[in-house]
Design a protein around this motif. Sequence first.
Motif, short mmCIF file in Angstrom:
data_model
loop_
_atom_site.label_atom_id
_atom_site.label_comp_id
_atom_site.label_asym_id
_atom_site.label_seq_id
_atom_site.Cartn_x
_atom_site.Cartn_y
_atom_site.Cartn_z
N ARG A 63 0.97 -1.20 0.32
CA ARG A 63 -0.31 -0.70 0.24
C ARG A 63 0.80 1.48 -0.54
O ARG A 63 0.57 1.73 -0.60
CB ARG A 63 -1.01 -0.11 1.19
N GLU A 64 2.17 1.35 0.02
CA GLU A 64 3.15 2.19 0.58
C GLU A 64 3.42 2.72 -1.28
O GLU A 64 3.47 3.97 -1.26
CB GLU A 64 4.49 1.99 1.00
N ARG A 65 3.31 1.60 -1.70
CA ARG A 65 3.36 2.27 -2.85
C ARG A 65 2.29 2.94 -3.86
O ARG A 65 2.01 3.26 -5.60
CB ARG A 65 3.38 1.39 -4.00
N LEU A 66 1.44 2.87 -3.09
CA LEU A 66 0.18 3.84 -4.55
C LEU A 66 -0.18 4.97 -3.61
O LEU A 66 0.13 5.27 -1.87
CB LEU A 66 -1.86 3.13 -3.80
N ARG A 67 -0.67 5.97 -4.61
CA ARG A 67 -1.25 7.13 -4.87
C ARG A 67 -2.21 7.45 -5.35
O ARG A 67 -3.13 6.83 -5.86
CB ARG A 67 0.13 7.98 -5.66
#
Length: 108
Positions: free
Chosen positions: A16-20
Motif C-alpha cells: 500500500r505504500e506504493r499507492l498514491r
Amino acid sequence: MIKLYLRWLDLMEIPRERLRFYVSIHESADVRAAEHYWADLTGADVSAFGKTTLKKHNPRTVRKNTGEAYRGCLVVYVTQSADLYRRMEGAWYGIVGASLAPDSQSRT
C-alpha cells in the motif's frame, strides 16, 4: 471497481505504500466530503492523498453528476509500476485467451 482494483493489487503483492490517490472533482462540489468518502473506501488516510484536482464549473453545461451523491473521480497511481503493468497485461491476456479457447469438455 476501485475495491476490485485494490484487491487485484493486493493479489499482485503491491504494498500500500506504493499507492498514491488523487481526487478529481468539480469545484462546485463538496471537495472535503469527497476526499473523506474515497479515503474510507480505500482504507487510506486523507493526509495520504495528493492534491485534489478541481474542474472548473461551466454553468452552461447541464451535468448529471451533482448533489450529495457526487464524489468526483478517484485516480489510483502505483509508483514504480512498469513491472506491474507487464504482469497485469500478461494476466489479462491469459484471462481473455482462456475465455476464447474452445471448450475441451463436451457439454451434455
